[in-house]
Design an enzyme around this catalytic site. Structure first.
Site, mmCIF file in Angstrom:
data_model
loop_
_atom_site.group_PDB
_atom_site.id
_atom_site.type_symbol
_atom_site.label_atom_id
_atom_site.label_comp_id
_atom_site.label_asym_id
_atom_site.label_seq_id
_atom_site.Cartn_x
_atom_site.Cartn_y
_atom_site.Cartn_z
ATOM 1 N N GLU A 187 9.067 -7.589 -33.425
ATOM 2 C CA GLU A 187 9.818 -7.037 -32.295
ATOM 3 C C GLU A 187 10.640 -8.117 -31.603
ATOM 4 O OE1 GLU A 187 9.919 -3.612 -31.374
ATOM 5 O OE2 GLU A 187 9.133 -3.659 -33.415
ATOM 6 N N TRP A 217 13.700 -8.669 -33.705
ATOM 7 C CA TRP A 217 14.692 -7.622 -33.421
ATOM 8 C C TRP A 217 15.510 -8.012 -32.183
ATOM 9 C CZ3 TRP A 217 16.916 -3.703 -35.801
ATOM 10 C CH2 TRP A 217 16.256 -3.035 -36.842
ATOM 11 N N ASN A 228 8.620 2.849 -26.228
ATOM 12 C CA ASN A 228 9.678 2.572 -27.203
ATOM 13 C C ASN A 228 9.862 3.687 -28.226
ATOM 14 O OD1 ASN A 228 11.681 0.617 -28.138
ATOM 15 N ND2 ASN A 228 10.434 0.555 -29.997
#
Length: 439
Positions: free
Chosen positions: A261, A264, A327
């Protein structure tokens, strides 16, 4: 005439901490007396729609906390309120400035702002010295072998992991060793929120604890009823937690999904830096031909969480109440707006920009374009998520839905679906195909 005080200035922006702060470290290590500065930027604040915008409250609290820390070292933070260029002209008149330090910011407005400030400083023989602090790898640090930027995440991640040297890239800057070089001054007065034109938000902010969720993150992160995510995104957004600290914790964990994450996050920051047009336009230009319906009443129902699709409504109500949304549900609500309602992704992105306490342009634009199918490495345009299937898979006991949509259990109180799923899916496919056919 009083002689102007000689200082170097460190300009805090999205890095509101003393520990492990790259630009502050370099400023202090220079040996000059360092004056800490924060500017409440009226060019940003004047565009905010809500007087109780939670982010302004968060920043104000963080600044107050910073000042308390600085006072322990005999210093304080100078807080200004105005347009940055005007503030810097004023500062150059008030102080004999030796150097100006800050950390990089990649957003289009920030780049323009820094260029304007840099020109003002250059006119006085000064340079705006900026450093990497908000991400682990930035700009041109992760490139293809031919020197071009990656636009697909998986190969970017592979190269990112190959390049990572934890002992170097995740090493904290030892800022505390040099805090003796802070300018010794009596405390400045920090303007109250009301003086800035705002009121205190009632939203509760998450704490900085995240270690407990890292190891089980992969197994819990997709279930919105669980407390299975770190909730530190607001702290990473405003730099009250160092990305190197978070990256080090993620790297050392046996489960690497949390690290992914963070990669990202770097990826989307790189995309925005290389392709700033994506803030307002489709990354994949061929999708600019889509004809959006953009019905105001549909958009209003989505914003208020009254679409008749409980997982969507739960997400929007969570956002409106807490300034945060899970999310997985961000993806579901975004897809629903673009594909079920055929509302332009920019409308949704702007609403999230208004409401999210952790709003980060790079990640938000990237996520919205992914959901809309218009971005780099996006979900295929023909993938239209079924809210019902997403609910059965990720909220099977309806715990999340019932928390945020309590009237769901009463069919006489809960609104009817705003659109039929099968009809909406076919309409979206037709609109996307027609849009692609225009190019």
């Amino acid at each position: 005439m009083r002689e102007k005080q000689q200082v170097s200035i460190f300009w805090f922006r999205r890095d509101l901490r003393l520990d492990d702060n790259a630009g502050l470290y370099h400023a202090l290590k220079s040996g000059e007396s360092v004056l800490p500065l924060f500017i409440f930027d009226t060019l940003i604040l004047d565009k905010l729609e809500d007087l109780d915008d939670a982010r302004v409250t968060f920043i104000h609290k963080a600044i107050a906390g910073l000042d308390q820390e600085l006072q322990k070292y005999g210093s304080s933070i100078l807080v200004k309120h105005g347009a940055p260029t005007e503030v810097w002209i004023q500062l150059l008149n008030e102080y004999n400035i030796k150097a100006v330090y800050t950390n990089h910011d990649f957003e289009p407005y920030a780049k323009s702002r820094d260029e304007s400030v840099s020109q003002i400083l250059k006119s006085k023989g000064l340079e705006l010295l900026t450093y990497k602090d908000h991400v682990i790898f930035e700009k041109q640090e992760i490139l293809k072998d031919d020197g071009s930027p990656y636009t697909v995440f998986t190969p970017y991640k592979r190269k990112w992991l190959e390049k990572l040297n934890p002992d170097f890239h995740l090493k904290a800057y030892p800022t505390k060793k040099y805090l003796k070089n802070l300018l010794q001054i009596p405390p400045f007065e920090i303007p109250a929120l009301e003086q800035l034109g705002f009121s205190t938000s009632s939203i509760d902010f998450p704490d900085k604890e995240y270690q407990d969720v890292i190891e089980q993150y992969n197994g819990t992160r997709d279930f919105p009823a669980l407390d299975g995510t770190s909730r530190i995104s607001v702290h990473l957004r405003f730099g009250t937690i160092s990305i190197r600290e978070a990256g080090s914790a993620a790297f050392e964990a046996s489960e690497k999904t949390w690290l992914s994450e963070l990669i990202w996050r770097d990826f989307y920051a790189m995309i925005l830096w290389y392709f700033p047009y994506t803030a307002k336009s489709s990354f994949r230009r061929e999708f600019d031909g889509i004809t959006w319906i953009n019905r105001e009443e549909d958009f209003k129902a989505w914003c208020e969480g009254n679409t008749g699709y409980p997982i969507v409504d739960a997400g929007m109500r969570q956002l409106n109440t807490t300034g945060w949304m899970h999310n997985r549900v961000r993806m579901i609500t975004a897809s629903f707006l673009c594909k079920h309602l055929l509302v332009d992704w920019r409308w949704g992105e702007a609403y999230f920009a208004r409401k999210l306490i952790d709003y980060d342009m790079a990640s938000n634009v990237g996520g919205w374009q992914w959901a809309a199918g218009t971005g780099n490495d996006a979900a295929p345009y023909f993938r239209v998520f079924s809210p019902d299937l997403q609910t059965k898979k990720f909220d099977p006991k309806l715990e999340y839905v019932k928390k945020w949509v309590p009237e769901f259990s009463d069919p006489f109180k809960y609104v009817q679906p705003i659109v039929d799923h099968r009809y909406a899916r076919q309409r979206a496919l037709d609109a996307y195909k027609a849009g692609l056919g225009k190019i």
